[in-house]
Write a protein that holds these residues in place. Structure first.
Motif, mmCIF file in Angstrom:
data_model
loop_
_atom_site.group_PDB
_atom_site.id
_atom_site.type_symbol
_atom_site.label_atom_id
_atom_site.label_comp_id
_atom_site.label_asym_id
_atom_site.label_seq_id
_atom_site.Cartn_x
_atom_site.Cartn_y
_atom_site.Cartn_z
ATOM 1 N N ALA A 163 0.813 -1.218 0.000
ATOM 2 C CA ALA A 163 0.000 0.000 0.000
ATOM 3 C C ALA A 163 0.843 1.263 0.000
ATOM 4 C CB ALA A 163 -0.920 -0.002 1.233
ATOM 5 N N LEU A 164 2.008 1.215 0.658
ATOM 6 C CA LEU A 164 2.873 2.394 0.799
ATOM 7 C C LEU A 164 4.313 2.001 0.484
ATOM 8 C CD1 LEU A 164 1.359 3.624 4.175
ATOM 9 C CD2 LEU A 164 1.119 4.792 1.975
ATOM 10 N N PRO A 165 4.639 1.784 -0.784
ATOM 11 C CA PRO A 165 5.982 1.326 -1.151
ATOM 12 C C PRO A 165 7.008 2.450 -1.160
ATOM 13 C CG PRO A 165 4.625 1.507 -3.108
ATOM 14 C CD PRO A 165 3.727 1.824 -1.950
ATOM 15 N N TYR A 166 7.316 2.960 0.022
ATOM 16 C CA TYR A 166 8.291 4.025 0.219
ATOM 17 C C TYR A 166 9.643 3.443 0.619
ATOM 18 C CZ TYR A 166 4.364 7.331 0.820
ATOM 19 O OH TYR A 166 3.246 8.098 0.654
ATOM 20 N N ALA A 167 10.696 4.219 0.456
ATOM 21 C CA ALA A 167 11.923 3.948 1.187
ATOM 22 C C ALA A 167 11.641 4.272 2.654
ATOM 23 C CB ALA A 167 13.065 4.825 0.669
ATOM 24 N N PRO A 206 5.739 -3.111 -6.910
ATOM 25 C CA PRO A 206 5.764 -3.438 -5.478
ATOM 26 C C PRO A 206 4.453 -3.986 -4.955
ATOM 27 C CG PRO A 206 5.646 -1.060 -5.802
ATOM 28 C CD PRO A 206 5.905 -1.659 -7.143
ATOM 29 N N ARG A 207 3.341 -3.640 -5.599
ATOM 30 C CA ARG A 207 2.051 -4.112 -5.114
ATOM 31 C C ARG A 207 1.847 -5.601 -5.382
ATOM 32 N NH1 ARG A 207 -1.641 1.298 -6.414
ATOM 33 N NH2 ARG A 207 -0.809 2.445 -4.622
ATOM 34 N N ILE A 208 2.708 -6.147 -6.218
ATOM 35 C CA ILE A 208 2.710 -7.592 -6.460
ATOM 36 C C ILE A 208 3.886 -8.246 -5.743
ATOM 37 C CG2 ILE A 208 2.882 -9.407 -8.212
ATOM 38 C CD1 ILE A 208 1.665 -7.385 -10.207
ATOM 39 N N ASN A 209 5.076 -7.694 -5.944
ATOM 40 C CA ASN A 209 6.296 -8.356 -5.482
ATOM 41 C C ASN A 209 6.501 -8.281 -3.976
ATOM 42 O OD1 ASN A 209 7.334 -9.429 -7.893
ATOM 43 N ND2 ASN A 209 8.120 -7.431 -8.515
ATOM 44 N N ILE A 210 6.105 -7.174 -3.335
ATOM 45 C CA ILE A 210 6.340 -7.072 -1.883
ATOM 46 C C ILE A 210 5.505 -8.087 -1.100
ATOM 47 C CG2 ILE A 210 6.014 -5.586 0.142
ATOM 48 C CD1 ILE A 210 7.154 -3.287 -1.453
ATOM 49 N N PRO A 211 4.187 -8.194 -1.331
ATOM 50 C CA PRO A 211 3.451 -9.236 -0.590
ATOM 51 C C PRO A 211 3.997 -10.631 -0.850
ATOM 52 C CG PRO A 211 1.928 -7.671 -1.574
ATOM 53 C CD PRO A 211 3.274 -7.367 -2.143
ATOM 54 N N ARG A 212 4.374 -10.926 -2.083
ATOM 55 C CA ARG A 212 4.895 -12.258 -2.391
ATOM 56 C C ARG A 212 6.200 -12.526 -1.648
ATOM 57 N NH1 ARG A 212 3.636 -13.054 -8.924
ATOM 58 N NH2 ARG A 212 1.372 -13.357 -8.649
ATOM 59 N N ALA A 213 7.067 -11.535 -1.609
ATOM 60 C CA ALA A 213 8.319 -11.708 -0.872
ATOM 61 C C ALA A 213 8.050 -11.914 0.617
ATOM 62 C CB ALA A 213 9.221 -10.493 -1.084
ATOM 63 N N MET A 214 7.055 -11.193 1.147
ATOM 64 C CA MET A 214 6.726 -11.334 2.573
ATOM 65 C C MET A 214 6.090 -12.689 2.877
ATOM 66 S SD MET A 214 7.850 -8.720 4.205
ATOM 67 C CE MET A 214 9.208 -9.019 3.058
ATOM 68 N N PHE A 215 5.320 -13.248 1.956
ATOM 69 C CA PHE A 215 4.748 -14.581 2.167
ATOM 70 C C PHE A 215 5.873 -15.614 2.286
ATOM 71 C CE2 PHE A 215 0.925 -13.231 -0.648
ATOM 72 C CZ PHE A 215 0.439 -12.452 0.379
ATOM 73 N N LEU A 216 6.898 -15.466 1.456
ATOM 74 C CA LEU A 216 7.935 -16.482 1.353
ATOM 75 C C LEU A 216 9.037 -16.338 2.399
ATOM 76 C CD1 LEU A 216 8.334 -16.542 -2.533
ATOM 77 C CD2 LEU A 216 7.511 -18.427 -1.119
ATOM 78 N N ALA A 217 9.359 -15.100 2.779
ATOM 79 C CA ALA A 217 10.569 -14.847 3.576
ATOM 80 C C ALA A 217 10.676 -15.687 4.854
ATOM 81 C CB ALA A 217 10.674 -13.359 3.894
ATOM 82 N N ALA A 253 4.902 3.037 -8.576
ATOM 83 C CA ALA A 253 4.317 2.082 -7.635
ATOM 84 C C ALA A 253 3.006 1.503 -8.155
ATOM 85 C CB ALA A 253 4.083 2.747 -6.282
ATOM 86 N N ALA A 254 2.264 2.301 -8.915
ATOM 87 C CA ALA A 254 0.965 1.848 -9.407
ATOM 88 C C ALA A 254 1.062 1.129 -10.749
ATOM 89 C CB ALA A 254 0.027 3.047 -9.530
#
Length: 501
Positions: free
Chosen positions: A76-80, A232-243, A460-461
């Motif tokens: 939702a908020l793909p910031y540094a 990031p709206r696709i890749n970040i959740p996927r990375a968090m599921f797997l990590a 991001a979008a």
């Protein structure tokens, strides 16, 4: 919703989106798999023996839900800046500063500990052939840290390539070592070992689990580099599921081998060993090339990957905080490689100062305090963001947040009770320093010094085209299959000795 503003300044100063799912996973895994697993985490094997798998499973369980929360917030908020940004928007800037400030010292401590761990295992490469290096651990650790600081100044493209190389080197060497060690694994050690171990009560087991959990801390590392991750709206959740599962599989597999090759009467010696895997192989009489191979894989794969990731990630927090006016603006300066070079160099100096303590246990405890503190803030921020900003576009939503968030926060607060007093006091002092700097900066820069990011303009979008989306989905399915197989294999190996008996 195309623009989400944390503050009122014009959108500018964003970073380039260059990382995909692979880099998101390897940066996250690289931030985690290293010093904890091969030093303090392995020391726990000397206390718990085969029961270490139960502590590792418990550490996994208490990591999964927070990882889902970070998947939601990161998408939702793909910031540094990760937790700093989430907490600033959900709880207020002061909470954000506390979260970011603790994230920084956590990974700075990890960097210092990792550099010391590298020196232990680098020495082992030579000791395997009877050669002792005439250089201290502190000097060796400082030299390698300065080398990674220099490499990070060339930006994230080099960082990403190095990270992939280190992680795949580590996994390749690990696979070879696993295969060559099979003849040296003795299944009876798993059944005999408990008789040689001191009795551990419930509180002792909980304390050991906290130290094992440190091997999982950092599971959200890629979220801190949210502005540099593509889609990031696709890749970040996927990375968090797997990590968390990647970390569990690697930890459990190495723990199994550590128990299997260590003679039961030598198992307790692992609890105080600087390099437990080297101690285990020496006690089992496994020297020469096998010992050098393991030490090389840990030093140049596990340790290097963590050093690379933990040196590159905290400066993004400091950069983001400076960009917002919460820290001195000088830390927001970037070079032609878009690297926040002042932040990298400053935190590098702090890392070397921690290395000079030459106390891995103190460094681990300090990092554990900071980890738990900023995770508590991040977990509460996820719940607060749901309430205060329901309008945020959330490509992924963590389930049952009304129950999961408070339970996770309470668990992490309970874990903080197991920390060493010295590290706890240092952590409190660090927090006071951070808040003091924030108050000075907020007075100097005011609200006009803050920053906002146009998510649409930042990419991001963006959505992948159908062909690229299909490739991304295929890559994700492969990751899921491999990680699931590794987790099942690890659990099966711990069950095998009891079936064989």
């Amino acid at each position: 919703m195309s623009t989400t503003s944390i503050n009122s300044a014009p959108a500018s100063g964003g970073l380039r989106r260059r990382f995909g799912l692979r880099e998101a996973i390897t940066i996250t895994a690289g931030s985690v798999i290293g010093v904890g697993l091969f030093t303090t985490g392995s020391n726990v094997v000397g206390t718990l023996g085969p029961a270490v798998i139960l502590a590792t499973l418990l550490a996994l369980v208490v990591s999964i839900y927070p990882a889902l929360l970070y998947g939601e917030m990161g998408a939702a908020l793909p910031y540094a800046g990760g937790t700093y940004q989430f907490a600033s928007l959900g709880l207020g800037r002061g909470a954000g500063v506390l979260a970011g400030w603790n994230f920084i010292i956590s990974l700075v401590a990890v960097t210092g500990g990792e550099a010391l761990a590298f020196s232990y295992y680098f020495r082992t490469i030579f000791l395997a052939f009877g050669v002792e290096l005439p250089i201290s651990d502190v000097v060796l650790a400082s030299i390698v840290t300065l080398g990674f600081i220099a490499a990070n100044l060339f930006g994230v493209e080099l960082t990403g390539r190095l990270q992939n190389a280190f992680m795949f080197f580590f996994w390749g060497v690990a696979a070879i070592w696993f295969l060559t060690m099979i003849p040296n694994v003795h299944l009876p050690y798993f059944v005999q070992a408990p008789a040689f171990l001191p009795k551990t009560d419930a509180l002792g087991f909980f304390s050991a689990t906290c130290m094992i959990w440190w091997c999982f801390a950092g599971f959200e590392a890629c979220v801190a580099m949210g502005e540099e991750i593509r889609f990031p709206r696709i890749n970040i959740p996927r990375a968090m599921f797997l990590a968390p599962f990647v970390v569990f599989a690697v930890n459990a597999l190495f723990q199994w081998y550590l128990i299997g090759i260590t003679p039961a009467e030598h198992l307790t010696a692992l609890s105080t060993a600087e390099a437990p895997f080297a101690e285990a192989m020496v006690s089992a009489g496994i020297l020469g090339f096998p010992l050098a191979l393991l030490a090389a894989g840990i030093a140049f794969g596990g340790d290097f990957s963590t050093l690379n990731a933990s040196i590159s990630t905290p400066p993004r927090y400091l950069f983001s905080m400076a960009r917002d006016g919460s820290m001195p603006k000088i830390f927001a300066k970037t070079n032609r490689f878009q690297c926040p070079y002042v932040a990298v160099a400053t935190l590098g100096v702090l890392t070397v100062a921690l290395i000079a303590t030459n106390s891995l246990m103190y460094i681990a405890s300090l990092s554990l305090f900071a980890d738990l503190f900023y995770y508590v803030i991040g977990i509460v921020a996820a719940w607060a963001l749901r309430r205060r900003h329901p309008e945020l576009e959330r490509p992924y939503r963590a389930p049952l947040i009304a129950v999961g968030a408070p339970v996770s926060a309470l668990i992490y607060l309970a874990m903080m009770t197991q920390l060493d007093r010295e590290a706890f006091v240092t952590g409190i002092v660090w927090c006071v320093i951070g808040i003091a700097i924030y108050l000075v900066c907020s007075r100097r820069y005011g609200r006009g010094g803050e920053f906002s990011l146009d998510l649409k303009a930042s990419g991001a979008a963006d959505q992948p085209d159908p062909k690229e989306r299909a490739a991304m989905d295929r890559e994700y399915r492969i990751w899921v299959a491999v990680v699931a197989a590794a987790c099942v294999l690890a659990l099966a190996l711990f069950i095998l000795p009891y079936v064989a008996a």
